[in-house]
Enzyme design. Structure first.
Site, PDB file in Angstrom:
ATOM      1  N   LYS A 290      -5.626   5.801  -5.497  1.00 12.29           N
ATOM      2  CA  LYS A 290      -6.576   4.681  -5.343  1.00 12.29           C
ATOM      3  C   LYS A 290      -6.787   4.366  -3.862  1.00 12.29           C
ATOM      4  O   LYS A 290      -7.911   4.224  -3.397  1.00 12.29           O
ATOM      5  CB  LYS A 290      -6.037   3.432  -6.059  1.00 12.29           C
ATOM      6  CG  LYS A 290      -6.714   2.143  -5.649  1.00 12.29           C
ATOM      7  CD  LYS A 290      -6.163   0.936  -6.367  1.00 12.29           C
ATOM      8  CE  LYS A 290      -5.085   0.188  -5.641  1.00 12.29           C
ATOM      9  NZ  LYS A 290      -5.515  -0.613  -4.474  1.00 12.29           N
ATOM     10  N   ASN A 291      -5.681   4.250  -3.129  1.00 19.66           N
ATOM     11  CA  ASN A 291      -5.801   3.818  -1.730  1.00 19.66           C
ATOM     12  C   ASN A 291      -6.402   4.899  -0.831  1.00 19.66           C
ATOM     13  O   ASN A 291      -6.813   4.606   0.288  1.00 19.66           O
ATOM     14  CB  ASN A 291      -4.435   3.366  -1.196  1.00 19.66           C
ATOM     15  CG  ASN A 291      -4.029   2.023  -1.782  1.00 19.66           C
ATOM     16  OD1 ASN A 291      -4.808   1.396  -2.494  1.00 19.66           O
ATOM     17  ND2 ASN A 291      -2.816   1.597  -1.487  1.00 19.66           N
TER      18      ASN A 291
ATOM     19  N   CYS B 280      -5.155 -14.058  -0.817  1.00 19.00           N
ATOM     20  CA  CYS B 280      -4.955 -13.458  -2.122  1.00 19.00           C
ATOM     21  C   CYS B 280      -3.531 -13.739  -2.548  1.00 19.00           C
ATOM     22  O   CYS B 280      -2.754 -14.303  -1.787  1.00 19.00           O
ATOM     23  CB  CYS B 280      -5.261 -11.968  -2.110  1.00 19.00           C
ATOM     24  SG  CYS B 280      -3.983 -11.014  -1.356  1.00 19.00           S
TER      25      CYS B 280
ATOM     26  N   ARG C 107      -3.704 -12.128   4.271  1.00 18.94           N
ATOM     27  CA  ARG C 107      -4.456 -10.889   4.496  1.00 18.94           C
ATOM     28  C   ARG C 107      -5.719 -11.097   5.347  1.00 18.94           C
ATOM     29  O   ARG C 107      -6.854 -10.876   4.894  1.00 18.94           O
ATOM     30  CB  ARG C 107      -4.783 -10.214   3.168  1.00 18.94           C
ATOM     31  CG  ARG C 107      -3.525  -9.968   2.360  1.00 18.94           C
ATOM     32  CD  ARG C 107      -3.775  -9.182   1.117  1.00 18.94           C
ATOM     33  NE  ARG C 107      -3.731  -7.747   1.343  1.00 18.94           N
ATOM     34  CZ  ARG C 107      -3.772  -6.856   0.368  1.00 18.94           C
ATOM     35  NH1 ARG C 107      -3.862  -7.218  -0.870  1.00 18.94           N
ATOM     36  NH2 ARG C 107      -3.725  -5.570   0.641  1.00 18.94           N
ATOM     37  N   PRO C 108      -5.552 -11.514   6.594  1.00 22.60           N
ATOM     38  CA  PRO C 108      -6.716 -11.698   7.465  1.00 22.60           C
ATOM     39  C   PRO C 108      -7.338 -10.350   7.877  1.00 22.60           C
ATOM     40  O   PRO C 108      -6.755  -9.303   7.627  1.00 22.60           O
ATOM     41  CB  PRO C 108      -6.120 -12.405   8.687  1.00 22.60           C
ATOM     42  CG  PRO C 108      -4.674 -12.085   8.681  1.00 22.60           C
ATOM     43  CD  PRO C 108      -4.284 -11.804   7.267  1.00 22.60           C
ATOM     44  N   ILE C 109      -8.515 -10.417   8.527  1.00 17.48           N
ATOM     45  CA  ILE C 109      -9.149  -9.168   8.988  1.00 17.48           C
ATOM     46  C   ILE C 109      -9.362  -9.200  10.499  1.00 17.48           C
ATOM     47  O   ILE C 109     -10.247  -8.531  11.025  1.00 17.48           O
ATOM     48  CB  ILE C 109     -10.477  -8.860   8.233  1.00 17.48           C
ATOM     49  CG1 ILE C 109     -11.497 -10.000   8.398  1.00 17.48           C
ATOM     50  CG2 ILE C 109     -10.232  -8.570   6.775  1.00 17.48           C
ATOM     51  CD1 ILE C 109     -12.915  -9.572   8.002  1.00 17.48           C
ATOM     52  N   ASP C 110      -8.550 -10.003  11.186  1.00 20.97           N
ATOM     53  CA  ASP C 110      -8.742 -10.138  12.632  1.00 20.97           C
ATOM     54  C   ASP C 110      -8.638  -8.802  13.374  1.00 20.97           C
ATOM     55  O   ASP C 110      -9.368  -8.572  14.346  1.00 20.97           O
ATOM     56  CB  ASP C 110      -7.739 -11.150  13.206  1.00 20.97           C
ATOM     57  CG  ASP C 110      -6.307 -10.774  12.886  1.00 20.97           C
ATOM     58  OD1 ASP C 110      -6.020 -10.520  11.693  1.00 20.97           O
ATOM     59  OD2 ASP C 110      -5.479 -10.713  13.796  1.00 20.97           O
TER      60      ASP C 110
ATOM     61  N   ASP D  96       4.243  -1.535  -1.536  1.00 21.69           N
ATOM     62  CA  ASP D  96       3.700  -1.411  -2.892  1.00 21.69           C
ATOM     63  C   ASP D  96       4.750  -0.941  -3.903  1.00 21.69           C
ATOM     64  O   ASP D  96       4.520  -1.029  -5.110  1.00 21.69           O
ATOM     65  CB  ASP D  96       2.505  -0.445  -2.905  1.00 21.69           C
ATOM     66  CG  ASP D  96       1.279  -1.058  -2.252  1.00 21.69           C
ATOM     67  OD1 ASP D  96       1.278  -2.274  -1.989  1.00 21.69           O
ATOM     68  OD2 ASP D  96       0.313  -0.315  -1.985  1.00 21.69           O
TER      69      ASP D  96
ATOM     70  N   ARG E 179      -6.485  -2.243 -12.160  1.00 21.67           N
ATOM     71  CA  ARG E 179      -7.071  -2.012 -10.836  1.00 21.67           C
ATOM     72  C   ARG E 179      -6.435  -0.800 -10.182  1.00 21.67           C
ATOM     73  O   ARG E 179      -7.068  -0.129  -9.375  1.00 21.67           O
ATOM     74  CB  ARG E 179      -6.844  -3.229  -9.921  1.00 21.67           C
ATOM     75  CG  ARG E 179      -7.684  -4.435 -10.245  1.00 21.67           C
ATOM     76  CD  ARG E 179      -7.480  -5.507  -9.183  1.00 21.67           C
ATOM     77  NE  ARG E 179      -7.319  -4.875  -7.888  1.00 21.67           N
ATOM     78  CZ  ARG E 179      -6.387  -5.180  -6.993  1.00 21.67           C
ATOM     79  NH1 ARG E 179      -5.530  -6.140  -7.227  1.00 21.67           N
ATOM     80  NH2 ARG E 179      -6.316  -4.536  -5.858  1.00 21.67           N
TER      81      ARG E 179
HETATM   82  C1  UD1 Z   1      -3.310  -1.409   2.271  1.00 22.50           C
HETATM   83  C2  UD1 Z   1      -3.187  -0.995   0.821  1.00 22.50           C
HETATM   84  C3  UD1 Z   1      -2.179  -1.879   0.102  1.00 22.50           C
HETATM   85  C4  UD1 Z   1      -0.855  -1.904   0.832  1.00 22.50           C
HETATM   86  C5  UD1 Z   1      -1.057  -2.247   2.310  1.00 22.50           C
HETATM   87  C6  UD1 Z   1       0.231  -2.126   3.117  1.00 22.50           C
HETATM   88  C7  UD1 Z   1      -5.401  -0.144   0.330  1.00 22.50           C
HETATM   89  C8  UD1 Z   1      -6.693  -0.317  -0.409  1.00 22.50           C
HETATM   90  N1  UD1 Z   1      -4.495  -1.122   0.204  1.00 22.50           N
HETATM   91  O1  UD1 Z   1      -3.814  -2.748   2.273  1.00 22.50           O
HETATM   92  O2  UD1 Z   1      -1.986  -1.341  -1.220  1.00 22.50           O
HETATM   93  O3  UD1 Z   1      -0.014  -2.877   0.240  1.00 22.50           O
HETATM   94  O4  UD1 Z   1      -2.020  -1.351   2.885  1.00 22.50           O
HETATM   95  O5  UD1 Z   1       0.759  -0.847   3.006  1.00 22.50           O
HETATM   96  O6  UD1 Z   1      -5.180   0.868   0.985  1.00 22.50           O
HETATM   97  N2  UD1 Z   1      -3.119  -7.882   8.725  1.00 22.50           N
HETATM   98  C9  UD1 Z   1      -3.512  -8.802   9.669  1.00 22.50           C
HETATM   99  N3  UD1 Z   1      -4.757  -8.666  10.231  1.00 22.50           N
HETATM  100  C10 UD1 Z   1      -5.600  -7.649   9.871  1.00 22.50           C
HETATM  101  C11 UD1 Z   1      -5.188  -6.724   8.909  1.00 22.50           C
HETATM  102  C12 UD1 Z   1      -3.933  -6.860   8.352  1.00 22.50           C
HETATM  103  O7  UD1 Z   1      -2.778  -9.731  10.015  1.00 22.50           O
HETATM  104  O8  UD1 Z   1      -6.720  -7.587  10.410  1.00 22.50           O
HETATM  105  C13 UD1 Z   1      -1.778  -8.031   8.098  1.00 22.50           C
HETATM  106  C14 UD1 Z   1      -1.919  -8.334   6.590  1.00 22.50           C
HETATM  107  O9  UD1 Z   1      -2.076  -9.705   6.347  1.00 22.50           O
HETATM  108  C15 UD1 Z   1      -0.616  -7.806   6.061  1.00 22.50           C
HETATM  109  C16 UD1 Z   1      -0.320  -6.605   6.969  1.00 22.50           C
HETATM  110  O10 UD1 Z   1      -1.100  -6.785   8.141  1.00 22.50           O
HETATM  111  O11 UD1 Z   1       0.401  -8.755   6.205  1.00 22.50           O
HETATM  112  C17 UD1 Z   1      -0.651  -5.262   6.329  1.00 22.50           C
HETATM  113  O12 UD1 Z   1      -2.026  -5.197   6.017  1.00 22.50           O
HETATM  114  P1  UD1 Z   1      -2.837  -3.838   5.975  1.00 22.50           P
HETATM  115  O13 UD1 Z   1      -1.973  -2.714   6.467  1.00 22.50           O
HETATM  116  O14 UD1 Z   1      -4.149  -4.042   6.641  1.00 22.50           O
HETATM  117  O15 UD1 Z   1      -3.047  -3.646   4.419  1.00 22.50           O
HETATM  118  P2  UD1 Z   1      -4.394  -3.374   3.639  1.00 22.50           P
HETATM  119  O16 UD1 Z   1      -5.202  -2.344   4.335  1.00 22.50           O
HETATM  120  O17 UD1 Z   1      -5.018  -4.660   3.259  1.00 22.50           O
END
Ligand code: UD1
Length: 420
Positions: A22-23, A115, A120-123, A301, A394
């Site tokens: 999936k990922n 969530c 889970r921010p996108i900064d 995960d 999912r």
């Molecule tokens: C992906 C996986 C998810 C897995 C995660 C960590 C997919 C679709 N999902 O999620 O199954 O649990 O990797 O291995 O591939 N963060 C920030 N700012 C950002 C982005 C992330 O602070 O801009 C933080 C998040 O809140 C979290 C951590 O970084 O605490 C890891 O997030 P990230 O590696 O981005 O995970 P995802 O890509 O959302």
């Protein structure tokens, strides 16, 4: 929307075919927006996240077809998604930002909310896009990025999987050279980079912490088989460890699961790489300590499925969750089955007990739901897993069919008619 009835099961025996990851497939589907030509994705997993992304891509004007089990995407003409609901349903939709911006010079999505497993921010995604020259504007609950992208050096504050994928995709069409430093190293990143290279992208260093991308003016179509799902395989290996059976996980690669396999062997499980896949046998007998980390560390995960294993393993097992701030919600549900778990902030301590007893429990997120099913396989009587929100579908393809084919006592209950 699903409910599962799970009963104590004999040792699981047989073969479980592992689905496509999936990922890996979600970012690859978004990557199809980077070309005008057909992208064919072989054996996509039959998951609601994949269906949701298909409808989001279709809403962007991308043609989405299924032929002989393959998914064919063609983004000849496309636009930004108009219906924000599609994007909101799934966090991975944020991965359309890079391709939209790269090809259209503008991208807009609603800001993902918090969530169940944390903020889970996108900064980091936005910081990277801005380093590539995009203007970032927040309004009306969404974020708009615009501008022509130029290569730059980007340092990620943490090796975010999603940010690395988004920036990697955006950089393929940016003018000049982009370096992503402190990049994520997960196998899904390597698969995405290999997929983009097969479309004509120039990328080196995927799988290390520095990825270098030399922008090209356009990419072409391709046919791609994404990697097998290491998290599904790991979950099934945990199911084996719980019931003490022997499972062949076909289509899996040991190299992607090394951290889990080390932990399972510390617990007393035997593991063998065979030409047909990964053979796992035995029952967990010794406790273990788990600290979730970015790849190649122990995947967050698989923390919940391993906690299900710990519940019945003699001795004290300890879990430290370092990736997400709120990822122990399954602990309270496992306790309803008789598990002895204490949670303090990011640490959970599990005292193994010989007896779990079935009870109604609620799946709070995707991996938590799987953990409850696993615990139900070794709990006396019936465990009813309420997955009203459909989390499990999912990320696991027909989990009840795969487990019951190897002896698991699990059925999906028919949907209930609403009253009245
Ligand atoms: C992906 C996986 C998810 C897995 C995660 C960590 C997919 C679709 N999902 O999620 O199954 O649990 O990797 O291995 O591939 N963060 C920030 N700012 C950002 C982005 C992330 O602070 O801009 C933080 C998040 O809140 C979290 C951590 O970084 O605490 C890891 O997030 P990230 O590696 O981005 O995970 P995802 O890509 O959302």
């Amino acid at each position: 929307m699903a409910h599962y009835a799970v009963r104590e099961s004999p040792p699981l025996r047989g073969e479980i075919p592992i689905s496509t990851s999936k990922n890996a497939v979600l970012p690859i589907m978004c990557g199809a927006l980077l070309t005008r030509e057909d992208v064919q994705i072989l054996n996509p997993p039959d998951l609601t996240d994949v269906h949701t992304l298909c409808s989001l891509l279709a809403a962007c004007g991308c043609q989405v077809k299924k032929e002989n089990g393959a998914l064919i995407l063609c983004a000849r003409d496309f636009k930004n998604p108009q219906d924000e609901e599609d994007v909101r349903k799934m966090r991975a939709s944020v991965l359309v930002l890079g391709p939209l911006l790269g090809r259209l010079g503008e991208a807009r999505i609603p800001l993902p909310g918090g969530c169940a497993i944390g903020q889970r921010p996108i900064d980091q995604h936005l910081k990277g896009m801005s380093a590539l020259g995009a203007k970032v504007r927040f309004d009306h609950g969404g974020v708009t990025l615009s501008g022509r992208l130029r290569g730059a050096t980007i340092y990620l504050d943490m090796p975010s999987v999603g940010a690395t994928e988004n920036l990697l995709m955006a950089a393929t069409l940016a003018e000049g050279i982009t370096r992503i430093e402190n990049a994520a190293k997960e196998p899904e990143i390597v698969d995405l980079a290999s997929f983009l290279i097969s479309m004509g992208a120039k990328i080196s260093g995927a799988g290390t912490s520095t990825i270098v991308v030399e922008g090209v003016p356009s990419l072409h179509g391709t046919t791609w088989q994404p990697i097998a799902d290491r998290i599904e395989a790991g979950t099934m290996a945990c199911a084996c460890a719980i019931t003490g059976g022997e499972l062949l996980l076909s289509g899996t690669r040991t190299e992607h699961l090394r951290s889990l396999l080390f932990k399972l062997s510390e617990a007393g499980i035997h593991i063998k790489d065979t030409p047909g896949g990964l053979l796992v046998f035995g029952r967990a007998k010794q406790p273990f300590e788990i600290r979730t980390m970015v790849y190649p560390g122990f995947p967050t995960d698989l923390q919940a499925p391993m906690m299900a294993v710990a519940c019945k393993t003699p001795g004290t097992s300890v879990f430290l969750e370092t990736i997400f701030e709120n990822r122990f919600m399954h602990a309270a549900e496992l306790t309803r089955l008789g598990a002895h778990i204490r949670v303090e902030n990011r640490v959970a301590v599990v005292e193994g007990t010989p007896f779990l007893t079935g009870a109604p429990v609620r799946s709070t997120d995707l991996r938590a739901g799987a953990a409850l099913i696993l615990a139900g396989l070794c709990a006396e009587g019936e465990t009813l897993v309420d997955d009203e929100a459909g989390h499990i579908d999912r990320g696991y393809c027909r989990i009840e069919e795969k487990l019951s084919a190897v002896g698991g006592n699990i059925v999906r209950l028919p949907d209930q008619e609403p009253d009245g």
